[in-house]
Design a protein around this motif. Structure first.
Motif, PDB file in Angstrom:
ATOM      1  N   LEU A 333       0.865  -1.178  -0.011  1.00  0.00           N
ATOM      2  CA  LEU A 333       0.055   0.066  -0.143  1.00  0.00           C
ATOM      3  C   LEU A 333       0.727   1.138  -0.034  1.00  0.00           C
ATOM      4  CD1 LEU A 333      -2.662  -1.060   2.679  1.00  0.00           C
ATOM      5  CD2 LEU A 333      -3.107  -0.637   0.065  1.00  0.00           C
ATOM      6  N   LEU A 346      -3.428  -0.040  -3.505  1.00  0.00           N
ATOM      7  CA  LEU A 346      -2.994  -1.352  -3.373  1.00  0.00           C
ATOM      8  C   LEU A 346      -2.348  -1.827  -4.453  1.00  0.00           C
ATOM      9  CD1 LEU A 346      -2.831  -3.903  -1.708  1.00  0.00           C
ATOM     10  CD2 LEU A 346      -5.134  -4.666  -2.185  1.00  0.00           C
ATOM     11  N   ALA A 347      -1.083  -2.006  -4.579  1.00  0.00           N
ATOM     12  CA  ALA A 347      -0.272  -2.565  -5.809  1.00  0.00           C
ATOM     13  C   ALA A 347       1.214  -2.338  -5.679  1.00  0.00           C
ATOM     14  CB  ALA A 347      -0.729  -1.650  -7.232  1.00  0.00           C
ATOM     15  N   CYS A 349       0.640  -6.916  -5.851  1.00  0.00           N
ATOM     16  CA  CYS A 349       0.241  -7.820  -4.928  1.00  0.00           C
ATOM     17  C   CYS A 349       0.894  -9.428  -5.615  1.00  0.00           C
ATOM     18  CB  CYS A 349      -1.086  -8.198  -4.586  1.00  0.00           C
ATOM     19  SG  CYS A 349      -1.883  -6.994  -3.768  1.00  0.00           S
ATOM     20  N   VAL A 365      -2.657  -9.339   1.852  1.00  0.00           N
ATOM     21  CA  VAL A 365      -3.638  -8.413   1.430  1.00  0.00           C
ATOM     22  C   VAL A 365      -4.293  -8.153   2.741  1.00  0.00           C
ATOM     23  CG1 VAL A 365      -5.810  -7.729   0.355  1.00  0.00           C
ATOM     24  CG2 VAL A 365      -3.711  -8.829  -0.832  1.00  0.00           C
ATOM     25  N   VAL A 382      -7.771  -0.087  -5.909  1.00  0.00           N
ATOM     26  CA  VAL A 382      -6.993  -1.388  -6.270  1.00  0.00           C
ATOM     27  C   VAL A 382      -7.622  -1.403  -7.887  1.00  0.00           C
ATOM     28  CG1 VAL A 382      -8.624  -3.047  -5.663  1.00  0.00           C
ATOM     29  CG2 VAL A 382      -6.213  -3.775  -6.081  1.00  0.00           C
ATOM     30  N   TYR A 389     -10.831  -9.507  -5.527  1.00  0.00           N
ATOM     31  CA  TYR A 389     -10.626  -8.222  -4.410  1.00  0.00           C
ATOM     32  C   TYR A 389     -11.952  -8.024  -3.953  1.00  0.00           C
ATOM     33  CZ  TYR A 389      -5.872  -7.552  -5.718  1.00  0.00           C
ATOM     34  OH  TYR A 389      -4.485  -7.826  -6.162  1.00  0.00           O
TER      35      TYR A 389
END
Length: 441
Positions: A333, A346-347, A349, A365, A382, A389
């Motif tokens: 994050l 968020l990236a 993952c 996550v 995200v 997700y």
């Protein structure tokens, strides 16, 4: 899944239950404060929510990931004059986006199985106000020696336990078991299986996946008729023990990984621990991203973000460990802005190929989102798979008025509010510069 929802559309219930049993469990849960704050987790079309709103006089919030069910709840609440007492939100019950101590009553009839009984006990506990109560129904064996047919079926669907083991699990999670009450057999048939069987008899079999869904439901009905005495649904009334600490969210988590079965969920629960990265993890994190993606773009992105003080936030880069302690998964994050206000992106993952579909990605996550909540962050966006997700509570960002600075499918850009008490910003996302540098955009 679309076929499953199509078969259940308009039916009174999606699991064993009845209004009478809801009211009985409500009596077992009392006394409650005046106008209690109630959260119905996995509310479906809202039969329990309607009873709770009418009988307690409180404010009921229902959450579910299937919007047509929530639409049914809104319509029923309007018809019954309860619209001002019921709020319905499209979000995941795995990590509900509400502050600690927000509710006097947590209610989950026939829904905890979607994330697992132990995970539900662990993740929901923080939501209870002092003196609060959790009421949850759970499928369980009626005795220690069920038939081979029942064992074989449930081994594929969900890991059943006896009541003694469920009670022990609740006590280990820091609860006192105030009541345990098996639902009557009529709760399986009057409002659940009989309407479902009628729907099966008249269902259109031409839709995608419909044959498989019909076969699965027919098998379920047959098992209940022939081996129903081997298992049951039971209600548990649970209160947190005074002075007992909740299990940390960073502990091994029971959660479905993309492509995992319900039975595999229990195995993943004990295999993955997530924690913040340390300086010594940088090389292992790069190796995970290099192995998980076809190019070095994501690995380079992590390194670039780590070097950007405006983007990087200590404690929000989480790794999931394999059983031997090595790094198996990673979730990151970093700071972004939406309409000029701070949020989180968020990236990337990533999970090592040998550890995919074993819970590592989910653990990373979940730990990242929990760490963000603990820091007081309010929103995460995200860009990812819309089939993966939403289990964490993400919903299409367009519902919040959030848009990407480039063309993306609406369902692929998602957002998650971490604090329901704070307004969600709207507008275009401004990502850290490293995203453009690595992608060339």
């Amino acid at each position: 899944m679309d076929a499953f929802f199509a078969l259940h559309r308009g039916l009174p219930r999606q699991s064993a239950g009845s209004d009478a049993s809801t009211r009985h469990l409500l009596r077992l849960a009392g006394p409650l404060p005046p106008r209690p704050r109630v959260l119905d987790l996995g509310c479906g079309p809202g039969r329990s929510a309607l009873v709770l709103a009418a009988d307690t006089g409180g404010q009921v919030t229902g959450i579910d990931l299937h919007q047509p069910f929530l639409d049914e709840l809104f319509a029923a609440a309007e018809r019954r004059g309860l619209r001002d007492r019921i709020t319905a939100l499209n979000c995941s019950m795995g990590h509900p986006p509400f502050p600690d101590g927000a509710f006097d009553v947590l209610w989950a009839e026939g829904s905890a199985y979607a994330i697992g009984f132990d995970t539900a006990l662990r993740n929901w506990r923080r939501l209870l106000a002092p003196g609060g109560v959790l009421v949850v129904t759970e499928a369980e064996w009626t005795g220690p020696d069920p038939s081979p047919q029942a064992r074989a079926y449930w081994a594929e669907v969900y890991p059943l336990r006896t009541a003694d083991r469920n009670i022990a699990a609740a006590e280990a999670a820091g609860y006192q078991v105030a009541a345990h009450w098996p639902l009557p057999e009529s709760d399986w048939w009057d409002e659940y299986y009989t309407p479902l069987a009628q729907r099966l008899a008249t269902a259109d079999r031409t839709g995608p996946g419909m044959d498989q869904a019909l076969a699965a439901l027919d098998r379920e009905l047959t098992l209940r008729r022939e081996h129903g005495t081997d298992y049951r649904y039971a209600g548990y009334v649970l209160r947190p023990r005074t002075g007992s600490a909740p299990v940390p969210v960073h502990a091994p988590a029971s959660a479905l990984e993309d492509g995992m079965t319900m039975a595999a969920e229990a195995d993943a629960a004990t295999a993955r621990t997530a924690r913040p990265e340390t300086p010594e993890d940088a090389a292992a994190i790069r190796a995970v991203n290099l192995a998980a993606f076809p190019t070095a773009g994501e690995a380079d992105l992590v390194d670039a973000l780590r070097a950007d003080p405006d983007a990087w936030i200590d404690g929000l880069s989480l790794v999931a460990e394999a059983p031997d302690g090595t790094v198996a998964g990673h979730a990151l994050l970093t700071r972004c802005r939406i309409g000029g206000r701070p949020a989180l992106a968020l990236a990337p993952c990533a999970v090592l190929p040998d550890h995919q579909r074993q819970g590592a990605g989910t653990a990373a996550v979940r730990a990242a989102l929990a760490a963000a909540r603990e820091r007081g962050e309010s929103l995460v966006v995200v860009l990812g798979h819309p089939g993966y997700y939403p289990r964490f509570g993400f919903a299409p960002a367009s519902r919040f008025g959030i848009r990407a600075p480039f063309d993306v499918p609406d369902e692929a850009l998602m957002a998650l509010s971490l604090d329901a008490s704070r307004p969600v910003p709207s507008g275009a996302i401004r990502y850290p510069a490293a995203f453009g540098e690595v992608s060339g955009g």
